[in-house]
Design a protein around this motif. Structure first.
Motif, PDB file in Angstrom:
ATOM      1  N   GLU A  65       0.627  -1.291  -0.148  1.00 14.49           N
ATOM      2  CA  GLU A  65      -0.154   0.181   0.075  1.00 14.49           C
ATOM      3  C   GLU A  65       0.942   1.204   0.418  1.00 14.49           C
ATOM      4  N   ARG A  66       1.564   0.831  -0.283  1.00 13.05           N
ATOM      5  CA  ARG A  66       3.339   2.476   0.017  1.00 13.05           C
ATOM      6  C   ARG A  66       3.964   2.053  -1.066  1.00 13.05           C
ATOM      7  N   ASP A  67       4.673   3.367  -1.593  1.00 12.70           N
ATOM      8  CA  ASP A  67       5.561   3.315  -2.741  1.00 12.70           C
ATOM      9  C   ASP A  67       7.005   2.365  -2.711  1.00 12.70           C
ATOM     10  N   PRO A  68       7.065   1.090  -3.296  1.00 15.92           N
ATOM     11  CA  PRO A  68       7.852  -0.343  -3.069  1.00 15.92           C
ATOM     12  C   PRO A  68       8.979   0.981  -2.681  1.00 15.92           C
ATOM     13  N   ALA A  69       9.423   2.062  -3.372  1.00 14.32           N
ATOM     14  CA  ALA A  69      10.844   2.072  -3.027  1.00 14.32           C
ATOM     15  C   ALA A  69      11.308   3.173  -2.372  1.00 14.32           C
ATOM     16  N   GLU A  70      10.243   3.078  -1.255  1.00 10.79           N
ATOM     17  CA  GLU A  70      10.044   4.158  -0.645  1.00 10.79           C
ATOM     18  C   GLU A  70      11.481   4.153   0.893  1.00 10.79           C
ATOM     19  N   LYS A  71      12.130   2.738   0.922  1.00  8.41           N
ATOM     20  CA  LYS A  71      12.896   2.527   2.048  1.00  8.41           C
ATOM     21  C   LYS A  71      14.306   2.181   1.612  1.00  8.41           C
ATOM     22  N   ILE A  72      14.974   2.621   0.441  1.00  8.90           N
ATOM     23  CA  ILE A  72      15.986   2.098  -0.609  1.00  8.90           C
ATOM     24  C   ILE A  72      16.736   3.335   0.072  1.00  8.90           C
ATOM     25  N   GLU A  73      16.002   4.696   0.032  1.00 13.55           N
ATOM     26  CA  GLU A  73      17.185   5.783   1.099  1.00 13.55           C
ATOM     27  C   GLU A  73      17.920   5.775   1.701  1.00 13.55           C
ATOM     28  N   GLN A  74      16.845   5.553   2.798  1.00 17.88           N
ATOM     29  CA  GLN A  74      17.466   5.150   3.975  1.00 17.88           C
ATOM     30  C   GLN A  74      18.175   3.503   4.684  1.00 17.88           C
ATOM     31  N   LEU A  75      17.708   2.680   3.639  1.00 15.07           N
ATOM     32  CA  LEU A  75      18.937   1.599   3.729  1.00 15.07           C
ATOM     33  C   LEU A  75      19.969   1.932   3.697  1.00 15.07           C
ATOM     34  N   ARG A  76      20.015   2.859   2.063  1.00 16.23           N
ATOM     35  CA  ARG A  76      20.913   3.223   1.493  1.00 16.23           C
ATOM     36  C   ARG A  76      22.513   3.974   2.685  1.00 16.23           C
ATOM     37  N   ASP A  77      21.153   4.776   3.174  1.00 13.38           N
ATOM     38  CA  ASP A  77      21.898   5.766   4.131  1.00 13.38           C
ATOM     39  C   ASP A  77      23.187   4.986   5.423  1.00 13.38           C
ATOM     40  N   LEU A  78      22.061   3.598   5.440  1.00 10.52           N
ATOM     41  CA  LEU A  78      22.481   2.867   6.910  1.00 10.52           C
ATOM     42  C   LEU A  78      23.735   2.210   6.160  1.00 10.52           C
ATOM     43  N   PHE A  79      23.457   1.342   4.887  1.00  6.44           N
ATOM     44  CA  PHE A  79      24.670   0.591   4.960  1.00  6.44           C
ATOM     45  C   PHE A  79      26.319   1.274   4.149  1.00  6.44           C
ATOM     46  N   LEU A  80      25.391   1.911   3.993  1.00  7.35           N
ATOM     47  CA  LEU A  80      26.792   2.629   2.677  1.00  7.35           C
ATOM     48  C   LEU A  80      27.454   4.025   3.813  1.00  7.35           C
TER      49      LEU A  80
END
Length: 167
Positions: A65-80
């Motif tokens: 029910e949300r943007d399927p890419a919504e958490k990509i930036e947060q994941l990138r910011d954490l893991f990189l």
């Protein structure tokens, strides 16, 4: 976006394999400094983690029910964010080794190739409901694919750091 993640996963697989080939067999099993894993252990950790990629992308999913890419930036910011030291969960911690480079390269191919192919053919907008990631909750298949990408990029950097410390 499917083509983007498929290409990115293929590129990171190739970069990882080239990075590993840059170690001699002896270097692959040397501890570069106190508290570090060996290159072989890092590679085994990536295999243990990445072996879940294809099953996640192939598992039943639920409509998001949300943007399927919504958490990509947060994941990138954490893991990189290389200023953060992360601790691997026990189920993906590596063994003590020794590790054989050729076997590791083959295992990486076996982990990444199915994941890359599935990222081209599956509906990446679906949520994988069987696992809540701490801080993030459930992720879409697309977000899981990017998680695999960022995780691998983080460890490629770690491998390069290990290599530098073995000189």
């Amino acid at each position: 976006m499917t083509t983007d993640i498929s290409t990115a996963l293929n590129n990171v697989k190739q970069e990882l394999q080239q990075t590993i080939w840059g170690f001699t067999q002896e270097q692959f099993n040397l501890v570069p400094f106190v508290g570090s894993w060996t290159a072989g252990q890092v590679a085994e950790h990536i295999i243990r983690f990445s072996s879940g990629g294809a099953p996640i992308l192939n598992a039943p999913g639920t409509v998001s029910e949300r943007d399927p890419a919504e958490k990509i930036e947060q994941l990138r910011d954490l893991f990189l964010n290389f200023n953060i030291k992360m601790i691997a969960p026990a189920f993906i911690e590596p063994s003590g080794g020794p590790h054989q480079k050729n076997t590791v390269i083959s295992s990486l191919e076996n982990c990444f190739s199915p994941m890359i192919e599935l990222s081209k053919s599956q509906d990446l907008t679906l949520i994988y409901p069987d696992f809540d990631l701490p801080q993030f909750g459930t992720l879409t298949r697309l977000e899981w694919a990017y998680f695999m990408l960022f995780h691998t990029q983080r460890h490629i950097r770690q491998l390069n750091n290990i290599k530098e410390n073995l000189k």
